[in-house]
Design a protein around this motif. Structure first.
Motif, short mmCIF file in Angstrom:
data_model
loop_
_atom_site.label_atom_id
_atom_site.label_comp_id
_atom_site.label_asym_id
_atom_site.label_seq_id
_atom_site.Cartn_x
_atom_site.Cartn_y
_atom_site.Cartn_z
N TYR A 117 28.16 25.69 66.11
CA TYR A 117 28.07 26.81 67.04
C TYR A 117 29.34 26.91 67.90
O TYR A 117 29.86 28.00 68.13
N THR A 118 29.82 25.79 68.36
CA THR A 118 31.04 25.78 69.19
C THR A 118 32.19 26.41 68.43
O THR A 118 32.93 27.25 68.97
N ALA A 119 32.36 26.04 67.17
CA ALA A 119 33.41 26.60 66.33
C ALA A 119 33.19 28.11 66.13
O ALA A 119 34.13 28.90 66.23
N PHE A 120 31.94 28.51 65.89
CA PHE A 120 31.61 29.92 65.72
C PHE A 120 31.92 30.71 67.00
O PHE A 120 32.54 31.77 66.96
N ALA A 121 31.48 30.18 68.14
CA ALA A 121 31.64 30.90 69.42
C ALA A 121 33.12 31.05 69.81
O ALA A 121 33.48 32.04 70.44
N GLN A 122 33.95 30.11 69.43
CA GLN A 122 35.37 30.21 69.74
C GLN A 122 36.02 31.38 69.03
O GLN A 122 37.02 31.91 69.48
N ASN A 123 35.44 31.80 67.91
CA ASN A 123 35.98 32.91 67.13
C ASN A 123 35.19 34.20 67.34
O ASN A 123 35.49 35.20 66.71
#
Length: 124
Positions: A117-123
């Motif tokens: 989720y962290t990786a997704f939210a950064q993009n």
């Protein structure tokens, strides 16, 4: 507590399948800004995964709260209704939105873990 995340920026704590907790993520509340109103669903209402189950309004915008998994609403956070700023000050705790009784626990496998989720939210 084992939290999973949807790509619609809701979090789910399914440690108790009879009262799975749902709220909005830190990323969502950061993007919204100061939350001033929440529209919570009625207890007893059933939603399918992806359906709009509520609305959160901030000084900047209004956003739908999507059902991350299918289920029946078994409780709503009356404290949040009385003090919407809890969504900002404690989004993963006291700022939870509602609790559901899961109708399809298999849907949990499609949710993201914290790293994904962290990786997704950064993009996002």
């Amino acid at each position: 507590m084992s939290i999973q995340y949807s790509k619609d920026h809701e979090w789910v704590d399914a440690s108790d399948p009879a009262a799975t907790v749902v709220g909005i993520t830190v990323h969502a509340q950061d993007a919204l800004g100061d939350v001033v109103f929440v529209d919570l669903p009625a207890v007893g209402t059933t939603f399918a995964q992806g359906e709009v189950a509520g609305v959160v309004e901030s000084v900047k915008a209004a956003a739908d709260v999507f059902m991350p998994v299918s289920g029946e609403i078994v409780a709503v956070n009356e404290d949040l209704r009385a003090d919407p700023s809890l969504a900002n000050s404690d989004p993963l705790g006291a700022g939870w939105f509602f609790k559901i009784r899961l109708s399809d626990a298999g849907q949990l496998s499609a949710l993201l873990d914290e790293a994904a989720y962290t990786a997704f939210a950064q993009n996002a």
